[in-house]
Scaffold this motif. Structure first.
Motif, PDB file in Angstrom:
ATOM      1  N   ARG A 292      59.039 102.257  51.617  1.00 59.81           N
ATOM      2  CA  ARG A 292      59.746 101.871  50.397  1.00 59.81           C
ATOM      3  C   ARG A 292      61.118 101.288  50.720  1.00 59.81           C
ATOM      4  O   ARG A 292      61.591 100.378  50.036  1.00 59.81           O
ATOM      5  N   PHE A 293      61.746 101.799  51.773  1.00 56.18           N
ATOM      6  CA  PHE A 293      63.015 101.198  52.162  1.00 56.18           C
ATOM      7  C   PHE A 293      62.801  99.791  52.710  1.00 56.18           C
ATOM      8  O   PHE A 293      63.608  98.893  52.484  1.00 56.18           O
ATOM      9  N   GLU A 294      61.697  99.586  53.406  1.00 59.12           N
ATOM     10  CA  GLU A 294      61.355  98.233  53.845  1.00 59.12           C
ATOM     11  C   GLU A 294      61.214  97.308  52.636  1.00 59.12           C
ATOM     12  O   GLU A 294      61.598  96.133  52.686  1.00 59.12           O
ATOM     13  N   HIS A 295      60.665  97.840  51.556  1.00 55.56           N
ATOM     14  CA  HIS A 295      60.522  97.044  50.339  1.00 55.56           C
ATOM     15  C   HIS A 295      61.900  96.651  49.802  1.00 55.56           C
ATOM     16  O   HIS A 295      62.115  95.499  49.389  1.00 55.56           O
ATOM     17  N   ILE A 296      62.832  97.596  49.799  1.00 54.35           N
ATOM     18  CA  ILE A 296      64.192  97.297  49.345  1.00 54.35           C
ATOM     19  C   ILE A 296      64.809  96.206  50.211  1.00 54.35           C
ATOM     20  O   ILE A 296      65.399  95.238  49.705  1.00 54.35           O
TER      21      ILE A 296
ATOM     22  N   ARG B 235      56.620 108.508  56.313  1.00 61.12           N
ATOM     23  CA  ARG B 235      56.275 107.093  56.435  1.00 61.12           C
ATOM     24  C   ARG B 235      56.378 106.362  55.100  1.00 61.12           C
ATOM     25  O   ARG B 235      56.821 105.204  55.041  1.00 61.12           O
ATOM     26  N   THR B 236      55.975 107.013  54.012  1.00 60.04           N
ATOM     27  CA  THR B 236      56.027 106.339  52.712  1.00 60.04           C
ATOM     28  C   THR B 236      57.464 106.020  52.315  1.00 60.04           C
ATOM     29  O   THR B 236      57.726 104.994  51.674  1.00 60.04           O
ATOM     30  N   THR B 237      58.401 106.886  52.696  1.00 58.37           N
ATOM     31  CA  THR B 237      59.809 106.634  52.393  1.00 58.37           C
ATOM     32  C   THR B 237      60.307 105.422  53.165  1.00 58.37           C
ATOM     33  O   THR B 237      61.009 104.560  52.622  1.00 58.37           O
TER      34      THR B 237
ATOM     35  N   ALA C 254      59.605 113.096  49.727  1.00 56.08           N
ATOM     36  CA  ALA C 254      59.009 111.763  49.822  1.00 56.08           C
ATOM     37  C   ALA C 254      58.231 111.432  48.556  1.00 56.08           C
ATOM     38  O   ALA C 254      58.271 110.293  48.066  1.00 56.08           O
ATOM     39  N   ARG C 255      57.525 112.417  48.019  1.00 57.50           N
ATOM     40  CA  ARG C 255      56.762 112.160  46.797  1.00 57.50           C
ATOM     41  C   ARG C 255      57.699 111.851  45.633  1.00 57.50           C
ATOM     42  O   ARG C 255      57.413 110.968  44.808  1.00 57.50           O
ATOM     43  N   ILE C 256      58.828 112.541  45.566  1.00 56.97           N
ATOM     44  CA  ILE C 256      59.807 112.260  44.513  1.00 56.97           C
ATOM     45  C   ILE C 256      60.430 110.881  44.719  1.00 56.97           C
ATOM     46  O   ILE C 256      60.576 110.098  43.777  1.00 56.97           O
ATOM     47  N   PHE C 257      60.781 110.570  45.968  1.00 57.89           N
ATOM     48  CA  PHE C 257      61.390 109.270  46.265  1.00 57.89           C
ATOM     49  C   PHE C 257      60.433 108.130  45.925  1.00 57.89           C
ATOM     50  O   PHE C 257      60.870 107.035  45.533  1.00 57.89           O
ATOM     51  N   ASP C 258      59.135 108.373  46.060  1.00 62.85           N
ATOM     52  CA  ASP C 258      58.141 107.346  45.737  1.00 62.85           C
ATOM     53  C   ASP C 258      58.198 106.933  44.270  1.00 62.85           C
ATOM     54  O   ASP C 258      57.690 105.864  43.906  1.00 62.85           O
ATOM     55  N   ARG C 259      58.796 107.758  43.426  1.00 64.52           N
ATOM     56  CA  ARG C 259      58.883 107.437  41.996  1.00 64.52           C
ATOM     57  C   ARG C 259      60.041 106.499  41.676  1.00 64.52           C
ATOM     58  O   ARG C 259      60.171 106.049  40.536  1.00 64.52           O
TER      59      ARG C 259
END
Length: 215
Positions: free
Chosen positions: A116-120, A111-113, A63-68
Motif C-alpha cells: 500500500r505504501f508502494e501505491h502511495i 507485506r500488504t502494508t 496491517a488489516r486496519i492500515f489496509d482500510r
C-alpha cells in the motif's frame, strides 16, 4: 453427541479472521494472545497454532486496519494535495485505533502494508514526473509519520480532568500537515531533498527495489 458439540479434550477451532476480529475488539494497546484466547473462549494453544507470537498478532492486526486507509483521491491534482488528503485520512484512522501509531512509526511491516505504501509512492510519481523514487519515499513516509505522531491519547486531560475537544485537535493536525507540505514543496522545487535509504529494521519499502530487480 449432538451435532456441532465439541468432543471432550479437543480444542475449540477458530480462524485467523476471527482472531484478528477479536484483536481489534480488544484494542491494540494491550494486545496479547492470551487475551484473545480468553475473548474467543478457546485455548492459548489454539491461538499459538495460528499466530506464532504476540508481536505478529499485533502486526497482522495493524496491517488489516492500515489496509482500510482509502488511497483514492482523484480530485487531488498535485502530490501536495494528494498527501494532504491521505495524511488527514490517516490521522483519523490512527485516532480511531490507538496503538496503530507504533506500527507505523517502527514496524516491522507486513507485506500488504508495504504494497500500500508502494501505491502511495506511485500516486506521487504519477502526479509529478520530476520526483524520484527516493523523493516519493521521503515525502510519503514523512506524512504518515506526522499523522502517527499527532495521535492524541484518549487519556490526555486538562488539569481540571476534562478531555480536549476533538474538533480543534483535527484542525491543528490539518494545519501541521499543510505546513509540512508547503515547506516540503518549496524545498523540493529547489532540489533540496536529502538522499535517503530506508533502514533495514523499519523500512516502509526498498526504494531501490526496481533497480535491484534489474541487476
Amino acid at each position: 453427541m449432538p451435532r456441532g458439540a465439541r468432543r471432550p479434550g479437543r480444542p475449540a477451532k477458530t480462524s485467523i479472521g476471527r482472531i484478528l476480529d477479536a484483536a481489534e475488539e480488544l484494542g491494540l494497546e494491550n494486545l496479547t494472545r492470551a487475551g484473545v484466547a480468553a475473548h474467543l473462549g478457546v485455548s492459548a494453544a489454539t491461538i499459538r497454532h495460528h499466530v506464532e507470537s504476540t508481536g505478529r498478532l499485533y502486526s497482522l492486526t495493524c496491517a488489516r486496519i492500515f489496509d482500510r486507509l482509502d488511497l483514492d483521491a482523484n480530485d487531488a491534482a498535485t502530490w501536495h494535495d494528494y498527501l494532504l488528503t491521505i495524511g488527514l485520512r490517516f490521522t483519523d484512522l490512527v485516532t480511531a485505533h490507538p496503538g496503530l501509531e507504533d506500527y507505523v512509526l517502527r514496524g516491522p511491516y507486513e507485506r500488504t502494508t508495504l504494497d500500500r505504501f508502494e501505491h502511495i509512492m506511485g500516486e506521487l510519481l504519477r502526479r509529478d514526473a520530476s520526483l524520484t523514487r527516493p523523493a516519493a519515499h521521503l515525502l510519503g513516509s514523512r506524512i504518515l509519520t506526522l499523522g502517527a505522531a499527532m495521535r492524541t491519547s484518549p487519556l490526555q486531560r486538562y488539569p481540571d480532568g476534562t478531555a480536549p475537544p476533538s474538533g480543534p485537535q483535527r484542525e491543528v493536525a490539518a494545519w501541521t500537515l499543510r505546513a509540512f507540505l508547503v515547506g516540503a514543496e518549496e524545498l523540493a522545487s529547489r532540489g533540496e531533498l536529502p538522499a535517503t535509504t530506508p533502514t533495514p529494521d523499519a523500512a516502509w519499502t526498498h526504494i531501490d527495489r526496481q533497480e535491484d530487480a534489474a541487476r
